[in-house]
Motif scaffolding. Structure first.
Motif, PDB file in Angstrom:
ATOM      1  N   LEU A 100       7.129   6.699  -9.520  1.00 31.63           N
ATOM      2  CA  LEU A 100       7.638   7.690  -8.392  1.00 31.63           C
ATOM      3  C   LEU A 100       8.750   7.988  -8.965  1.00 31.63           C
ATOM      4  O   LEU A 100       9.117   9.882  -8.453  1.00 31.63           O
ATOM      5  CB  LEU A 100       7.951   6.974  -7.470  1.00 31.63           C
ATOM      6  CG  LEU A 100       6.626   6.950  -6.799  1.00 31.63           C
ATOM      7  CD1 LEU A 100       6.779   5.827  -5.328  1.00 31.63           C
ATOM      8  CD2 LEU A 100       6.028   8.284  -6.284  1.00 31.63           C
TER       9      LEU A 100
ATOM     10  N   ARG B 238       0.349  12.150 -14.355  1.00 31.37           N
ATOM     11  CA  ARG B 238       0.487  10.834 -13.345  1.00 31.37           C
ATOM     12  C   ARG B 238      -1.476  10.343 -12.567  1.00 31.37           C
ATOM     13  O   ARG B 238      -1.030   8.974 -12.663  1.00 31.37           O
ATOM     14  CB  ARG B 238       0.626  11.062 -12.263  1.00 31.37           C
ATOM     15  CG  ARG B 238       1.940  10.655 -11.192  1.00 31.37           C
ATOM     16  CD  ARG B 238       2.278  10.848 -10.283  1.00 31.37           C
ATOM     17  NE  ARG B 238       2.944  12.094  -9.754  1.00 31.37           N
ATOM     18  CZ  ARG B 238       3.001  13.296  -8.888  1.00 31.37           C
ATOM     19  NH1 ARG B 238       2.150  12.945  -7.770  1.00 31.37           N
ATOM     20  NH2 ARG B 238       3.850  13.807  -8.321  1.00 31.37           N
TER      21      ARG B 238
ATOM     22  N   ALA C 213      -2.370   6.114 -13.355  1.00 30.35           N
ATOM     23  CA  ALA C 213      -3.237   5.340 -11.765  1.00 30.35           C
ATOM     24  C   ALA C 213      -3.951   4.610 -11.768  1.00 30.35           C
ATOM     25  O   ALA C 213      -4.112   3.619 -10.919  1.00 30.35           O
ATOM     26  CB  ALA C 213      -3.555   6.646 -10.577  1.00 30.35           C
TER      27      ALA C 213
ATOM     28  N   GLN D  55      -1.059   0.040  -9.976  1.00 30.45           N
ATOM     29  CA  GLN D  55      -0.281   0.306  -8.807  1.00 30.45           C
ATOM     30  C   GLN D  55       0.317  -0.169  -8.006  1.00 30.45           C
ATOM     31  O   GLN D  55       0.525  -1.008  -8.326  1.00 30.45           O
ATOM     32  CB  GLN D  55      -1.927  -0.178  -8.393  1.00 30.45           C
ATOM     33  CG  GLN D  55      -3.202   0.992  -8.255  1.00 30.45           C
ATOM     34  CD  GLN D  55      -2.762   2.606  -7.487  1.00 30.45           C
ATOM     35  OE1 GLN D  55      -2.583   2.568  -6.555  1.00 30.45           O
ATOM     36  NE2 GLN D  55      -2.713   3.699  -8.371  1.00 30.45           N
TER      37      GLN D  55
ATOM     38  N   PHE E  96       3.383  -1.709  -0.936  1.00 33.47           N
ATOM     39  CA  PHE E  96       4.629  -1.549  -0.555  1.00 33.47           C
ATOM     40  C   PHE E  96       4.804  -2.925   0.335  1.00 33.47           C
ATOM     41  O   PHE E  96       3.758  -4.071   0.851  1.00 33.47           O
ATOM     42  CB  PHE E  96       4.624  -0.340  -0.012  1.00 33.47           C
ATOM     43  CG  PHE E  96       4.369   0.926  -0.696  1.00 33.47           C
ATOM     44  CD1 PHE E  96       3.208   1.168  -1.419  1.00 33.47           C
ATOM     45  CD2 PHE E  96       5.224   1.462  -0.754  1.00 33.47           C
ATOM     46  CE1 PHE E  96       2.878   2.395  -2.208  1.00 33.47           C
ATOM     47  CE2 PHE E  96       5.138   2.782  -1.969  1.00 33.47           C
ATOM     48  CZ  PHE E  96       4.003   3.117  -2.481  1.00 33.47           C
TER      49      PHE E  96
ATOM     50  N   PRO F 213      -8.988   6.799  -3.326  1.00 33.33           N
ATOM     51  CA  PRO F 213      -7.749   6.885  -4.570  1.00 33.33           C
ATOM     52  C   PRO F 213      -9.475   7.004  -5.103  1.00 33.33           C
ATOM     53  O   PRO F 213      -9.201   7.435  -6.439  1.00 33.33           O
ATOM     54  CB  PRO F 213      -8.029   5.622  -4.649  1.00 33.33           C
ATOM     55  CG  PRO F 213      -7.083   4.719  -3.080  1.00 33.33           C
ATOM     56  CD  PRO F 213      -8.006   5.960  -2.216  1.00 33.33           C
TER      57      PRO F 213
ATOM     58  N   HIS G 268     -10.203  10.411  -7.689  1.00 29.72           N
ATOM     59  CA  HIS G 268     -10.413  10.551  -9.164  1.00 29.72           C
ATOM     60  C   HIS G 268     -11.506  11.028  -9.204  1.00 29.72           C
ATOM     61  O   HIS G 268     -12.914  10.399 -10.408  1.00 29.72           O
ATOM     62  CB  HIS G 268      -9.823   9.347  -9.469  1.00 29.72           C
ATOM     63  CG  HIS G 268      -8.790   8.607 -10.141  1.00 29.72           C
ATOM     64  ND1 HIS G 268      -7.769   9.568 -11.017  1.00 29.72           N
ATOM     65  CD2 HIS G 268      -8.177   8.536  -8.864  1.00 29.72           C
ATOM     66  CE1 HIS G 268      -6.553   8.884 -11.087  1.00 29.72           C
ATOM     67  NE2 HIS G 268      -6.627   8.627  -9.669  1.00 29.72           N
TER      68      HIS G 268
ATOM     69  N   ARG H   7      -6.266  -0.369  -0.761  1.00 28.80           N
ATOM     70  CA  ARG H   7      -6.095   0.829  -1.310  1.00 28.80           C
ATOM     71  C   ARG H   7      -5.802   0.635  -2.928  1.00 28.80           C
ATOM     72  O   ARG H   7      -6.255   1.041  -4.062  1.00 28.80           O
ATOM     73  CB  ARG H   7      -5.419   1.324  -0.228  1.00 28.80           C
ATOM     74  CG  ARG H   7      -5.150   2.497  -0.942  1.00 28.80           C
ATOM     75  CD  ARG H   7      -4.130   3.403   0.110  1.00 28.80           C
ATOM     76  NE  ARG H   7      -3.348   4.177  -0.261  1.00 28.80           N
ATOM     77  CZ  ARG H   7      -3.982   5.742  -0.125  1.00 28.80           C
ATOM     78  NH1 ARG H   7      -4.704   5.560   0.738  1.00 28.80           N
ATOM     79  NH2 ARG H   7      -2.983   6.600  -0.524  1.00 28.80           N
TER      80      ARG H   7
ATOM     81  N   LEU I 290      -8.713   1.269  -8.150  1.00 33.57           N
ATOM     82  CA  LEU I 290      -8.679   2.401  -8.931  1.00 33.57           C
ATOM     83  C   LEU I 290      -8.649   1.127  -9.895  1.00 33.57           C
ATOM     84  O   LEU I 290      -9.019   1.158 -11.302  1.00 33.57           O
ATOM     85  CB  LEU I 290      -7.886   3.072  -8.896  1.00 33.57           C
ATOM     86  CG  LEU I 290      -7.768   3.852  -8.442  1.00 33.57           C
ATOM     87  CD1 LEU I 290      -6.428   4.868  -8.186  1.00 33.57           C
ATOM     88  CD2 LEU I 290      -9.125   5.141  -8.486  1.00 33.57           C
TER      89      LEU I 290
ATOM     90  N   SER J  18       2.454   6.653  -1.983  1.00 35.42           N
ATOM     91  CA  SER J  18       1.591   5.945  -2.050  1.00 35.42           C
ATOM     92  C   SER J  18       0.158   7.030  -2.615  1.00 35.42           C
ATOM     93  O   SER J  18      -0.486   6.367  -3.768  1.00 35.42           O
ATOM     94  CB  SER J  18       0.859   5.269  -1.331  1.00 35.42           C
ATOM     95  OG  SER J  18      -0.640   4.828  -1.047  1.00 35.42           O
ATOM     96  N   CYS J  19       0.096   7.977  -2.649  1.00 36.15           N
ATOM     97  CA  CYS J  19      -0.829   9.012  -2.432  1.00 36.15           C
ATOM     98  C   CYS J  19      -0.057   9.070  -3.675  1.00 36.15           C
ATOM     99  O   CYS J  19      -1.635  10.061  -4.934  1.00 36.15           O
ATOM    100  CB  CYS J  19      -0.896  10.119  -1.834  1.00 36.15           C
ATOM    101  SG  CYS J  19      -1.325   9.498   0.093  1.00 36.15           S
ATOM    102  N   LYS J  20       1.230   9.915  -4.299  1.00 34.03           N
ATOM    103  CA  LYS J  20       0.965   9.747  -6.068  1.00 34.03           C
ATOM    104  C   LYS J  20       1.133   8.892  -7.096  1.00 34.03           C
ATOM    105  O   LYS J  20       0.983   9.765  -7.713  1.00 34.03           O
ATOM    106  CB  LYS J  20       2.796  10.058  -5.750  1.00 34.03           C
ATOM    107  CG  LYS J  20       3.854  11.500  -5.570  1.00 34.03           C
ATOM    108  CD  LYS J  20       5.624  11.478  -5.044  1.00 34.03           C
ATOM    109  CE  LYS J  20       5.596  12.648  -4.292  1.00 34.03           C
ATOM    110  NZ  LYS J  20       7.133  12.222  -4.411  1.00 34.03           N
TER     111      LYS J  20
ATOM    112  N   ILE K 276      -1.286   6.875  -6.460  1.00 38.24           N
ATOM    113  CA  ILE K 276      -3.343   6.762  -6.966  1.00 38.24           C
ATOM    114  C   ILE K 276      -3.048   8.166  -7.915  1.00 38.24           C
ATOM    115  O   ILE K 276      -4.327   8.292  -8.251  1.00 38.24           O
ATOM    116  CB  ILE K 276      -3.837   6.625  -5.784  1.00 38.24           C
ATOM    117  CG1 ILE K 276      -3.757   7.548  -4.276  1.00 38.24           C
ATOM    118  CG2 ILE K 276      -3.768   5.300  -4.877  1.00 38.24           C
ATOM    119  CD1 ILE K 276      -4.806   7.909  -3.592  1.00 38.24           C
TER     120      ILE K 276
END
Lengths: 323, 337, 274
Positions: A57, A77, A81, A85, A88, A108, A112, A157, A161, C169-171, C173
């Protein structure tokens, strides 16, 4: 064998109107596959900046991130990914309020392009059930679930992946005590099943001790102590670690292993960190050399490393066998 | 480290049968039900519970700071000898700040961001005493000293956002002390602070209690904090007090299954070393509008029996002890050596 | 959401009135096949004086009710199209400025500032005077001055949403930036914009009516403003020629404002009583 995750001399900068703050001022870490490294520190220590840089990030000013020996490219990125992961802290802010729980876990996979729509739906359903969200709840929106349930969705979530490394940024701090136990058990089960590597960030020392193989303590952008969890817990060597243990843990236990440390003043201005040892302005044990020389991380045996000029004075107290 | 609970003290606050109802056309929901406790001068009672237990509501109800959509009912509330069971607006205003004061969790939102520390302190002081502004300023400095703020006169001119979290909390405590109250209601005052700062604030509160003979009602979800600051504790679950007693007694020999569950759920030791899982309390706290007819904890309780499902266990004082318990099948004393 | 709008009195009234106006616009051709310009009787007839002419006739003998029905078309079309254009431009500018920040933000916001300083109605007059007075030009003029507030509002919301953990979070993934903006940021930023849209439509309608009143509207279409202009010279005697279309302007604007309020309340859970 390369370590699963390797951070080399990472520096993360924050530009503010009044100057540049080095939120992370040279941190090096290594994590083996299946290991949990607990990272503790208070606000302003840089643990969140470090986490965000590792996961892509933030772009670090300098320093390499290597996964299984291969350097990652902050521009790509997508590839990263699949390997790293994040879970949070805030179960209320980390889920898009307009998407159903199932959609959140499918997302996700869809980004992909894994499988067709039916396969993604099936996988999302299975993941959610694995974390304890029943099929009946899977069409609900986040605000219809409790904090613990939302955190489980966040975990599902993150797992979608099949990452090898998961950064857990205070994953249970916003949850009730009884729910914390559920989520911690879930994380540990998943770790065992999938040989996950965790960087577990928390301010709660007992939680960190419980889940971690090793513990690292951060202060104002640098690691001041790192070592096996039980070693750091039973014999905290750095004065800052001792201060943390004193307030959050057991003062008597700390007293038995060396000097007590009471922090008087507040965090120094991060724009102008103290010369030499960054901790010296709050350290009751600081001496002259602390203002002159930056202490390096010294090994005290068993991988327990401490950055303090005086640590060897009490390193021998509880365990004379320590080098 | 733990405060000594055995010294008898005069009772400062007595609450009997406090209930808080959320008014709704479809039927009132009882957020807090029949809560009773007392706080003595120089003593701290901790109200412990997780979210939804009703502990913050209880404190706000005592100060009558709840919105109009919530109704407060009580059998009896006595504060420093005054009857506050159904106070008029004037009654409660006389008491707020001068006998009973409150400190909150988030000092940044509890302090006015556009007024300096001096303005806010002086305002608080002059609300309770008719003195000149310069005398009030002197008293403000006194208060800042009392809460151990270094370089107090420099701090007076600062705005809240320029102070650190710990400083702001100290300023809030100073404001609470402005009216020379006898009882402090503290609603999670250290939850938002770093662990080393919160340790300092807790030490400060203990010192102030000793020096000023304050009674304290301390609301928290953190059992460590309870251990370090409270003499007695009342555990709340879904709107009711389920267990209360001295901290040592309740924490070392919990009798209510929920109390035991809370204590056991905290991580201890190392999973890496011995592989033991944390003891979960299965299920979730019921929503106030959907409580089971009997004991609210029954669906999650490993010791529940038929009577728990049908009747709400009353809070009963155990004879010969300072312990109260609301449970039909508590853990037995004999289980503890 | 529609249900909640309907449940509130403001929303119900607003929606009802608006649907009535829309109904008038759609059925104008059915009820008045001869069009609004047809001379049906002698001029200055009072409302109700003759059956079949409930609103009377204007200075040339045209059916006022027919004019009002056809006028609804103009108002709604101008309102809708101008607003849609303003929204497209405003949302694009605002979301790009908000999401990318720094240089992009600075440049786009200075452009927005520049356009915002243009006084709306005067600009419309100038544009219509320079180019020809046509519905298209009126729509353009209104859109050009209406987009800046939309851009600001969108930018503010996007700034907020950008920092949320679900976007981060979307970034993580690996979601691409355009997809993040379209699927995560915009849907969560647009509630205030929808509310403002209702007000924009109302403003566009008033602007068009004003232009037509001044004789600067499209001479080929019969709008409410045109009718008010027609009635101006005789306002002391046959005031109904001005007042009746004026009432419809008021009613439409009121309906849109009520609807905007109701949508605002429906989208904002904090202000609603359980």
């Amino acid at each position: 064998m390369s370590p699963r995750l390797q951070i080399d001399a990472m520096v993360v900068e924050h530009r503010t109107k009044r100057g540049v703050v080095h939120a992370v001022a040279g941190v090096s870490l290594e994590l083996e596959a299946g290991e949990t490294l607990g990272l503790v520190g208070e606000s302003g220590c840089g643990k969140s900046s470090l986490a965000r840089a590792i996961v892509g990030l933030n772009t670090p000013k300098s320093g390499a991130i290597r996964i299984d020996g291969r350097a990652t490219d902050p521009g790509r990125r997508g590839a990263q990914a699949r390997a790293i992961q994040m879970v949070f802290q805030d179960p209320y802010g980390s889920l898009n309020p307009r998407m159903s729980v199932r959609e959140l876990v499918e997302e996700p996979l869809s980004v992909h392009r894994l499988g067709n729509r039916a396969e993604r739906a099936a996988r999302a359903k299975a993941l959610l059930e694995r974390v304890g969200i029943s099929a009946a709840m899977q069409d609900r929106l986040p605000h219809q679930l409790s904090g613990g349930q939302r955190q489980r969705v966040g975990i599902a979530r993150a797992m979608a992946l099949e990452p090898k490394i998961v950064i857990c940024d205070e994953p249970v701090s916003a949850l009730d005590v009884s729910v914390q136990a559920q989520v911690l058990n879930l994380l540990l089960d998943l770790q065992k099943e999938q040989e996950l590597t965790f960087l577990f960030i928390s301010h709660d020392l007992e939680v960190v001790r419980y889940v971690s193989h090793r513990i690292a303590v951060m202060y104002l952008g640098v690691i001041v102590e790192i070592g096996p969890a039980e070693g750091v817990w039973s014999l905290p060597l750095h004065p800052y670690t001792r201060a943390l243990m004193q307030t959050a843990g057991d003062a008597e236990r700390v007293a038995a292993t060396g000097p007590m440390v009471t922090l008087a003043s507040e965090l120094p201005n991060p724009l102008h960190p103290p010369s030499g040892c960054r901790f010296r302005t709050r350290c009751p044990l600081a001496i002259e050399v602390c203002a002159r020389d930056v202490p390096a991380l010294e090994d005290f045996g068993d991988g327990h490393r401490v950055a303090c000029h005086r640590a060897r004075e009490w390193a021998g107290i509880a365990a004379p066998a320590h080098a | 480290m733990m405060p000594n609970a055995s010294v008898p003290r005069e009772s400062l606050l007595d609450v009997e049968g406090l209930s808080i109802l959320i008014k709704d056309k479809r039927g009132d929901v009882r957020a807090v039900e029949d809560v009773s406790f007392s706080v003595a001068a120089g003593e701290t009672l901790a109200l412990v519970g997780e979210s939804g237990a009703g502990k913050s509501l209880t404190a706000l109800a005592l100060m009558r700071l709840l919105p109009k959509t919530l109704a407060v009912e009580a059998k009896r509330i006595t504060l420093a000898g005054k009857d506050l069971t159904s106070p008029s607006e004037l009654d409660i205003r006389k008491v707020r700040g001068s006998i009973m004061a409150m400190i909150f969790q988030d000092p940044l939102s509890a302090l006015n961001p556009v007024l300096t520390v001096e303005r806010q302190l002086v305002e608080a002081i002059r609300l309770h005493e008719t003195i000149s502004r310069s005398d009030a300023r002197a008293r403000a400095l006194e208060l800042l000293d009392m809460v151990r703020i270094p370089a107090a006169s420099a701090r007076l001119g600062e705005y809240p956002h320029r102070l650190s979290g710990g400083m702001r909390q100290r300023v809030m405590i100073a404001m609470a002390l402005a009216g020379r109250p006898r009882l402090i209601l503290a609603d999670e005052p250290t939850t938002a602070l770093d662990v080393t700062i919160s340790g300092q604030i807790l030490d400060l509160l203990k010192e102030l209690q000793r020096d000023l003979g304050l009674g304290m009602l301390f609301i928290t979800h953190d059992l460590h904090v309870v251990r370090s600051v409270a003499h007695r504790v009342a555990v709340m679950y879904s709107g009711r007090v389920v267990e209360s007693g001295t901290v040592a007694d309740v924490f070392e020999r919990p009798r209510h299954p929920y109390t035991e569950g809370l204590i056991q759920a905290r991580p201890h030791g190392s999973f890496v070393t011995d592989g033991h899982r944390l003891r979960e309390i299965a299920g979730t706290v019921p929503v106030p509008s959907a409580r089971p007819p009997g004991c609210a904890f029954e669906p999650r309780c490993g010791r529940a029996e038929a009577d728990c499902r049908q009747i709400v266990p009353p809070l009963v004082l155990e004879p010969g002890t300072a312990r109260s318990l609301a449970c039909f099948h508590p853990l037995q004393q004999e289980q503890y050596a | 959401m529609l249900r909640r709008v309907l449940l509130s009195p403001a929303g119900f009234v607003g929606l009802f009135l608006l649907l009535m106006i829309i109904g008038m616009a759609l059925s104008a051709g059915y009820f008045f096949p001869k069009g609004p310009w047809a001379l049906v009787a002698r001029p200055y007839m009072w409302p109700g004086q003759r059956p079949g002419l409930p609103f009377g006739t204007d200075s040339l003998g045209r059916n006022i009710l027919a004019a009002i029905f056809y006028g609804a078309r103009v108002s709604l079309i101008v309102g809708l199209v101008a607003t849609v254009c303003a929204l497209v431009v405003g949302i694009t500018v605002g979301s790009l400025a908000g999401y990318f920040g720094r240089g992009v933000d600075a440049v786009l916001m200075r452009i927005t500032d520049a356009f915002q300083t243009i006084p709306g109605f005067l600009f419309a007059i100038v544009l219509v005077s320079i180019l020809s007075p046509s519905v298209t030009n009126i729509v353009i003029a209104i859109a050009v001055v209406s987009w800046p507030p939309v851009a600001r509002l969108t930018r503010a919301e996007v700034l907020r949403v950008r920092e949320t953990e679900y976007v981060q979070s979307c970034k993580i993934i690996g979601m691409s930036t355009p997809r993040i903006i379209l699927t995560q940021v915009l849907p969560n930023s647009l509630s205030p914009v929808i509310v403002v849209a209702a007000v924009l439509v109302a403003t566009a309608i008033i602007t068009e009516a004003g232009l037509s009143f001044l004789g600067l509207g499209d001479p080929n279409v019969m709008s409410w403003g045109t009718l008010i202009n027609v009635g101006r010279p005789s306002i002391r005697s046959t005031w109904f020629i001005c007042v009746l279309p004026g009432l419809f302007v008021v009613m439409t604007v009121l309906a849109l404002n009520l609807l905007g309020d109701a949508i605002n309340d429906a989208l904002n859970p904090h202000f609603r009583k359980r």
